[in-house]
Design an enzyme around this catalytic site. Sequence first.
Site, mmCIF file in Angstrom:
data_model
loop_
_atom_site.group_PDB
_atom_site.id
_atom_site.type_symbol
_atom_site.label_atom_id
_atom_site.label_comp_id
_atom_site.label_asym_id
_atom_site.label_seq_id
_atom_site.Cartn_x
_atom_site.Cartn_y
_atom_site.Cartn_z
ATOM 1 N N GLY A 1 37.042 37.196 37.086
ATOM 2 C CA GLY A 1 36.181 36.139 36.972
ATOM 3 C C GLY A 1 35.987 35.612 35.751
ATOM 4 O O GLY A 1 35.793 34.455 35.340
ATOM 5 N N GLY B 1 43.575 38.317 37.482
ATOM 6 C CA GLY B 1 43.456 38.565 39.266
ATOM 7 C C GLY B 1 44.636 38.548 39.640
ATOM 8 O O GLY B 1 45.371 39.339 39.247
ATOM 9 N N LYS C 1 40.609 29.287 47.982
ATOM 10 C CA LYS C 1 39.592 28.109 48.220
ATOM 11 C C LYS C 1 39.647 27.131 46.978
ATOM 12 O O LYS C 1 39.415 27.717 45.897
ATOM 13 C CB LYS C 1 38.308 28.885 48.390
ATOM 14 C CG LYS C 1 38.329 29.422 49.968
ATOM 15 C CD LYS C 1 36.988 30.468 49.959
ATOM 16 C CE LYS C 1 35.693 29.516 50.064
ATOM 17 N NZ LYS C 1 34.691 30.280 50.426
ATOM 18 N N ARG D 1 43.681 47.744 31.855
ATOM 19 C CA ARG D 1 42.378 47.922 31.427
ATOM 20 C C ARG D 1 41.931 48.899 30.291
ATOM 21 O O ARG D 1 41.352 48.766 29.330
ATOM 22 C CB ARG D 1 41.327 47.513 32.244
ATOM 23 C CG ARG D 1 41.217 46.191 32.941
ATOM 24 C CD ARG D 1 40.264 46.195 33.844
ATOM 25 N NE ARG D 1 39.822 44.573 34.077
ATOM 26 C CZ ARG D 1 38.878 44.153 34.975
ATOM 27 N NH1 ARG D 1 38.297 45.013 35.573
ATOM 28 N NH2 ARG D 1 38.634 42.855 35.396
HETATM 29 C C1 3PG Z 1 35.911 42.500 37.367
HETATM 30 O O1 3PG Z 1 36.610 43.487 37.819
HETATM 31 O O2 3PG Z 1 36.010 41.314 37.691
HETATM 32 C C2 3PG Z 1 35.000 43.117 36.242
HETATM 33 O O3 3PG Z 1 34.982 44.278 35.955
HETATM 34 C C3 3PG Z 1 33.654 42.612 36.610
HETATM 35 O O4 3PG Z 1 32.982 43.310 37.563
HETATM 36 P P1 3PG Z 1 31.725 42.684 38.535
HETATM 37 O O5 3PG Z 1 32.607 41.380 39.314
HETATM 38 O O6 3PG Z 1 31.416 43.634 39.456
HETATM 39 O O7 3PG Z 1 30.648 42.129 37.506
#
Ligand code: 3PG
Length: 400
Positions: free
Chosen positions: A380, A357, A204, A37
């Site tokens: 997310g 992810g 899930k 990142r």
């Molecule tokens: C993540 O790692 O999904 C992002 O940096 C967002 O973080 P958060 O879910 O704590 O908002």
Amino acid sequence: MAKKTIADVDVQGKAVLMRCDFNVPLDDNLVITDDRRITEALPSIESVLKRGGRVILMSHLGRPEGVDPAADAKYSLKPVAARLKELLGVPVHFASDTVGADAEAKVKALKNNEVLLLENVRFNKGEKKGESSYVNILATFGDIYCNDAFGTCHRSEGSMVGVPNAMGNKPKVCGFLVEKEIKFLSDAISNPARPFVAIVGGKKVDDKINVIKNLLSICDTVLIGGAMAFAFSKAQGGQIGKSYLPNPPEASLALAKELLTIGGEKLQLPVDTHCGDAFKGDCNKMIAKAGQIPENFEGFDIGPETQQKYAEIVKAAKTIVWNGPMGVFEMPPFDAGTRAVAEAIVASDATSIIGGGDSASAIQQFGLADQVTHVSTGGGASLEMLEGKKFAAVELLDEK
Ligand code: 3PG
Ligand code: MG
């Protein structure tokens, strides 16, 4: 959607207030274990420096709401400042607060061709709700706002939305990382070369229901793997032994049924499962046909027949989106299904998009990340973009 990028604005002698997602994993000694990142944000930062501007960086790290910065070093962005310094080779200053006296002084003292990283925005109570007393201070720090925090684009907190809004008519642009992520996770899949194949795995079905629905509406085939496959199998009346089902299972089974009806032929499920009798690599193992898992066994991966079937479909694809592992890829030999899919993606000549992810971790673990078209830096955020959602933090940026 074509948003202005940092390349479209004159930054000479200007202060660019740039929101990045430096929410990187740290080990117990506060050493960064994956700096992707950070490295992915470098092109935007370097572009400003090269053209004689200066950069004030904002980010969050973890969720330290209400935590005292002095008391909890694991939320401090200090290690990120050190890493940036190594990577950029220019002075990288660090402010011990975000909108306090240290930040204000260091913003004033910052010279062109230099970088200042502010401390974790989430140490501030005003960040989450974008309180005006807080965002108004940040808004004075820059002549230009730049959003290059793709991993956070699904959030509407202060540094993502409140600050750029408070900057009024000043230019608001996206960085090169956000531009690239949108190009693949949104633009490429809305006008795909076909066949367009999606691979969706993970635990899930509830978490991915909207992604699967959206992908079913635009893909030619959606391949299902991971523990979520057992909800589909159970919904079809199969025996799944001790395999994972959400607790309580009713909602997931209903969602699985709904997707089976919507998906029809497009939705492909595993035909066999690699099972074990305990959650460890050296347990007793067996391959079961789908829907025929014995009572004392649990599914940990797609089976060899499924691997072969999925690999053939993937290799023939021209566009591939992958989100979620096929099995317990952290625990050999149950990494085989995820690995087979990853290798098939690499063997294809498709535009291949890895949706962040766990699938991003898996492709990196297999050493194949540089052989696919795009690996998202979002978790997310990539999921929500694949759902076809719009993000307030992107919508507010200036159009080309
Ligand atoms: C993540 O790692 O999904 C992002 O940096 C967002 O973080 P958060 O879910 O704590 O908002
Ligand atoms: Mg998260």
